[in-house]
Design an enzyme around this catalytic site. Structure first.
Site: not given
Ligand code: 5RP
Length: 219
Positions: A29-31, A81, A84, A95, A97, A103, A121
């Site tokens: 993901g973006s993070t 990780d 969301d 999930g 992504g 994961e 979040k």
């Protein structure tokens, strides 16, 4: 600071938990994109990474970090990780992504799950973010009906085939007051590969990028 800057702050803070000579589990993901950038600055100190998706594998290799096969290890020291959504019990929806199954496998094999998030979040009740479920394509009709029975609105995620060759249903309007029982219930439906509810395996440490700095929560 905008959300991306907060994600970046949390991601770089995860470097403090990296022990030399270990293999790092890496999410998606973006993070995590920022975490991989951070990890590349210590790549000579670690023994490599295990990746949770093809996209993270691509980024890890691009940053010169060796990607190793999870099956060659009994366990990993840490898994880094994002999520969301995360509640006060450190249970998560993941999930967004589409990488939830890999994961979940890496999280299950890791001694510490370090969750890196921006402050948006954090929630009291999981479920505003639609809950992803990876399923075998022929089960879509059956699983959709079962989801309606528990009060959620299932919607096929368009134009997505997971790294495992499956499809994703996103469940809307399911406010999750008992995450462990909902995780068990959905996991038990034939055709479900995995549900993006991390209720039994929660995060151990949460690093939250906030306007005032990185807040650390230890489980
Ligand atoms: C991918 C995930 C991600 O951790 C989650 O979607 C959060 O992503 P981002 O860092 O882009 O906000 O579960 O499957």
């Amino acid at each position: 600071m905008n959300l991306n800057e907060l994600k970046k702050k949390a991601a770089w803070a995860a470097l403090d938990y990296i022990c030399p000579g270990t293999v790092i589990g890496v999410g998606t993901g973006s993070t995590v994109f920022y975490f991989i950038q951070a990890l590349s600055t210590v790549k000579n100190l670690i023994s490599g990474a295990v990746s949770s998706s093809n996209s993270s594998t691509f980024l890890l290799k691009k940053n010169g970090i060796e990607v190793l096969d999870l099956n060659t290890f009994d366990s990993l020291e840490i898994y880094v990780d994002s999520a969301d959504e995360i509640n006060n019990a450190m249970q998560m929806i993941k999930g967004g992504g589409a990488a939830l199954t890999r994961e979940k496998i890496i999280a299950a094999m890791s001694k510490k799950f370090i969750c890196i998030i921006d402050e948006s979040k954090k929630v009291n009740i999981l479920g505003t973010f639609p809950l992803p479920i990876e399923i075998i394509p022929m089960a879509i009709s059956y699983i959709s009906k079962e989801i309606l029975k528990i009060g959620g609105q299932p919607k096929l995620r368009e134009n997505i085939i997971t790294d495992n060759g499956n499809i994703i249903i996103d469940v809307y309007n399911l406010y999750i007051h008992d995450p462990i029982s909902i995780e068990k219930k959905i996991n038990s439906l034939p055709g479900v590969v995995s549900v993006g509810l991390f209720a039994s395996r929660v995060a151990d440490i949460v690093l939250i990028g906030t306007q005032k700095g990185v807040k650390i929560i230890n489980n």
